[in-house]
Each structure stands twice: as structure tokens, then as C-alpha cells.
Design an enzyme around this catalytic site. Structure first.
Site, PDB file in Angstrom:
ATOM      1  N   ASP A   1      -4.876  14.389 -21.967  1.00 32.78           N
ATOM      2  CA  ASP A   1      -4.677  13.896 -20.603  1.00 32.78           C
ATOM      3  C   ASP A   1      -4.997  15.043 -19.644  1.00 32.78           C
ATOM      4  OD1 ASP A   1      -3.818  12.803 -18.249  1.00 32.78           O
ATOM      5  OD2 ASP A   1      -1.775  12.350 -18.928  1.00 32.78           O
TER       6      ASP A   1
ATOM      7  N   ASP B   1      -9.343   9.838 -17.216  1.00 28.61           N
ATOM      8  CA  ASP B   1      -8.923  11.198 -17.576  1.00 28.61           C
ATOM      9  C   ASP B   1      -8.096  11.276 -18.855  1.00 28.61           C
ATOM     10  OD1 ASP B   1      -6.579  10.133 -16.560  1.00 28.61           O
ATOM     11  OD2 ASP B   1      -5.889  12.058 -15.813  1.00 28.61           O
ATOM     12  N   GLU B   2      -8.222  10.265 -19.700  1.00 27.41           N
ATOM     13  CA  GLU B   2      -7.463  10.278 -20.955  1.00 27.41           C
ATOM     14  C   GLU B   2      -8.352   9.853 -22.121  1.00 27.41           C
ATOM     15  OE1 GLU B   2      -3.321   8.476 -20.863  1.00 27.41           O
ATOM     16  OE2 GLU B   2      -4.115   7.893 -18.917  1.00 27.41           O
TER      17      GLU B   2
HETATM   18 MG    MG Z   1      -3.976  12.956 -16.138  1.00 23.38          MG
END
Ligand code: MG
Length: 431
Positions: free
Chosen positions: A31, A129-130
Site C-alpha cells: 500500500d 495504490d495497492e
Molecule cells: Mg495508500
């Protein structure tokens, strides 16, 4: 809940419960820390060390809209993603507010994905974003030390090649890995071994469990379930009576069990919506004409969804009145679809409702329809707790849609619609 989703759930729970105990897996969840803000701070030194707020906003001065990401300096003042820009400004008036540059972040995500692919082909791009990485074939069974080494190496590579930091979680499945990555932020690395799950998570509030959003939290509380441990010790029968098949899934999740595979997601899974819009030269307030235009647009949108194998559930109507900024209305259907009729009928009823409110002071100059909350149309995909993610995520997705929609491309449409109109796309396009 629609029949279709009930059927899927039934199938999912059958699969989950029938799954024989597998060899222990090793899953990594990554993350990115304060992603959009971190990218901007990396690129522009003047943004470093100050409260920076990246916004989804259509106003030049970032007055309205929603906070996409707050830098850690801004979080210190209580600013959070999903908060209105207005509220963020009142919390920290001296923060710097800037527009989100989605194509730039997508470009960085693609680089990140490529980097992850050099560790294992089994990755799943979960959001912008993961990423999940299945490291099962990369480490000896049960050798968590080796997994930690890989994780450290990956974090170092991300720092070197992207100039960014990530928080990483390691565990026996996606659920545990994601919850582990939440434990230490920013720049964290957390391993939760299967036998450690209950000691670490049982005392935590039940909404810390992946999939439990505000609505589910209230329903669980009404059963006296406050903590993850309470859920894990509630008899399955009780949960089933209350939540149906979801009850079984929730109970498994509370025990740290999740058999869902790390999907082989690629960057194109970042597609969040399909949509088209049309500029009406001179504008129109003729409902029949607007409605017909909507039909043609819906036709083109659903054709493309079918071609690319997606079903969607949320119908968004976008309107621009005169030379105003324009706005959107949306409705979420009970069932996923890629058929024009349900999408058109819902878009038209949104349009009719807007028209009947009599708030348009000018003619409609742009009309558009898009479908979001997508899923792959493939049959037999294993469903699990991931289908029940927190509505906050949905909210962010919706806001992102608006942004993606700006970077559209032209599309094919019914010839009869072209007339004096010019067609503009609303499709998400990856740079
Ligand atoms: Mg994040």
C-alpha cells in the site's frame, strides 16, 4: 440483494467452505503511503515538508470537491481522504491545495506494477495504490524469514526506482496481508503469521475487518458484536440467520481465513468506468431529444462493456447546463448488467427527475452516461469478502471516475445521433 448476486454468493460460499485445506500460502500486500501527495512531493521540492492536500475538484482554486490524499503533514491537522475540501480548509487554512493529476499517478502505478511483476507473475492490482503479490512459489513453505527478505528488497526497489515509500503486510492470504499492512504506516513492514491472527486482531473493533463498512458495523453492533473476536466467536448459525451467506463469509474473515486467489490483475484492471458524452451545440431542453441522445450513448457504452467483458451496477448521468461546470447524478442497480435497457431506463429516470425539479436555468449543453462499479463478466469467479469492501472505497472510486472521465477518447456511435453534434468520449484512458 438481486438473484444474480445471491447465486454468486451461494457459489462463493460453497467454494469457500468446500475448499480443502491448502498448503500454506504467502501473500504480500503493498500500500503506497499518501500516494498522490507523495508523488507530488517527490516531483516538486517546494511541496516537501508542508501540509499538502491533493484534491478531486473541478474548481481552479480547489474550493469544492473532495480530498483525494493528504500528505502526512496535512494529516497531522486532521485532514483525511474523502473529506470535503471545504472542511479540510477550515482545519488547516495554510495547507497547500492542488489538483489531482490522475494520469501521472497512473503512470507511476504502471511502473510499480512492472516492478512487482519482476518478483512474481501472480499479482493483483487492487487499486491505484495497492497491489497483492502471491509469493507462495517464491518462498519455502512456512519460511516467513525469506518472505520478509523479499518484502524488504521490494520496498528498497520502490524507494530507489520510484522515490516513494510503501507499507507492506505479509500473511497467509489476502485478507491477513491487507490487515497487516494497515498496522504500521508509513513505510511499515508487518508480518502476521496464521497463528498470530487472533491474538493481534481479536481485540480490535470489528470495522477493522476488511469488508466491514459503516452499515455493516451497525448491523453487527445490533447483535452485540463490537470486536473482531466477538464475531469470531459468534455461532455461524446466528450470523447466517441474520446475513444469509454473507454470514459465513464474515465468520471466516473474523478467523483470518480467506481462500480467494491473488488474481492475475494487470494495469488495465484499473478501468473504473465506461462512459460516453455528447456536446450539444447550442444546447437543448427538449426532453425527447435528450432522452434519445442518452439511448444512443447507452448503446455505445454497453456495447463496449460487452466487448471488453465487464458488468456494471452504477449508472451515472452527467449534465452540463449552459456554460456551468456540470454535475452528475447516479443510481445503483440491484444487479450487475451490461445490457442497454436497464442502464438507459435508469439514466432516463435520472434525467426526468432533474428536468422535473426545474432547476435548469439554461439549456443542456453536454449530456453523458457512464457505468461504474464494474466487475468482470467471467463466470465462476470466486467471490469473497472482497465483494463487500467499505463504501468509503466506493466513494473514492466514484470521485476517481469523474476524473478518469476527463481523459476520454472519441467513440463510435449511432450515425443518426451525429447530426450537428460533436461527440466526445468519457472513457478512462491509461496514459
Ligand atoms: Mg495508500
Amino acid at each position: 440483494m438481486g438473484n444474480f448476486s445471491m447465486r454468486c454468493l451461494q457459489k462463493a460460499s460453497d467454494q469457500m467452505l468446500a475448499s480443502p485445506p491448502r498448503a500454506e500460502r504467502c501473500v504480500l500486500h503493498l500500500d503506497m503511503d499518501a500516494y498522490f501527495a507523495a508523488v507530488e512531493q517527490r516531483d516538486l521540492p517546494i511541496y516537501r515538508g508542508i501540509p499538502l492536500v491533493v484534491c478531486h475538484t473541478s474548481s481552479d482554486f480547489c474550493i469544492h470537491g473532495v480530498v483525494a490524499t493528504a500528505s502526512y503533514e496535512a494529516r497531522h491537522w486532521g485532514i483525511k481522504a474523502g473529506m470535503s475540501v471545504w472542511e479540510a480548509r477550515s482545519l488547516c487554512p495554510h495547507a497547500h491545495f492542488i489538483h489531482a493529476n490522475i494520469p501521472k499517478y497512473l503512470y507511476n502505478t504502471r511502473r510499480l506494477v512492472r516492478l512487482c511483476e519482476s518478483y512474481t507473475p501472480k499479482i493483483e492490482v487492487f487499486s491505484i495504490d495497492e497491489v497483492f503479490l502471491d509469493l507462495t512459489s517464491q518462498v519455502k513453505p512456512g519460511d516467513w524469514k525469506q518472505a520478509l527478505q523479499i518484502a524488504r528488497h521490494l520496498k528498497e526497489k520502490i524507494r530507489e526506482e520510484l522515490g516513494l515509500t510503501a507499507s507492506v503486510g505479509l500473511g497467509p492470504n489476502k485478507l491477513v496481508a491487507k490487515m497487516a499492512s494497515e498496522l504500521q504506516k508509513p513505510d511499515g513492514l508487518t508480518l502476521v503469521r496464521p497463528e498470530e491472527f487472533s491474538a493481534i486482531f481479536s481485540p480490535m473493533p470489528v470495522n477493522k475487518l476488511v469488508g466491514v463498512g459503516p452499515r455493516m458495523l451497525l448491523r453487527l453492533r445490533s447483535l452485540g458484536i463490537e470486536r473482531i473476536g466477538d464475531l469470531a466467536s459468534t455461532p455461524v448459525k446466528v450470523l447466517e440467520r441474520r446475513f444469509g451467506i454473507l454470514g459465513k463469509i464474515l465468520r471466516l474473515a473474523a478467523e483470518g481465513k480467506d481462500y480467494s486467489p491473488v488474481g492475475e490483475g494487470r494495469a488495465e484492471d484499473l478501468v473504473k468506468s465506461f462512459g460516453h458524452s455528447l456536446s450539444l451545440r447550442g444546447g437543448s431542453d427538449d426532453l425527447d431529444l435528450l432522452s434519445n441522445t442518452l439511448l444512443g450513448l447507452t448503446d455505445a457504452v454497453t456495447r463496449r462493456m460487452r466487448r471488453e467483458g465487464y458488468l456494471g451496477r452504477t449508472v451515472n448521468l452527467r449534465l452540463r447546463v449552459g456554460y456551468s461546470r456540470g454535475y452528475a447524478r447516479s443510481i445503483t442497480l440491484k444487479e450487475y448488467t451490461c445490457l442497454p435497457r436497464p442502464i438507459f431506463e435508469n439514466a432516463r429516470s435520472l434525467l426526468e427527475r432533474e428536468a422535473s425539479l426545474g432547476v435548469w436555468e439554461d439549456k443542456i449543453t453536454t449530456i453523458g452516461v457512464s457505468v461504474s462499479q464494474l466487475k468482470r463478466a467471467e463466470e465462476g469467479r470466486q467471490l469473497s469478502i472482497w465483494e463487500y469492501l467499505d463504501p468509503r472505497e466506493e466513494k473514492l472510486t466514484r470521485v476517481l471516475d469523474d476524473l478518469y472521465n476527463k481523459y476520454g477518447e472519441g467513440v463510435v456511435t449511432r450515425a443518426s445521433l451525429l447530426g450537428s453534434f460533436s461527440l466526445s468520449g468519457m472513457n478512462p484512458v491509461l496514459p
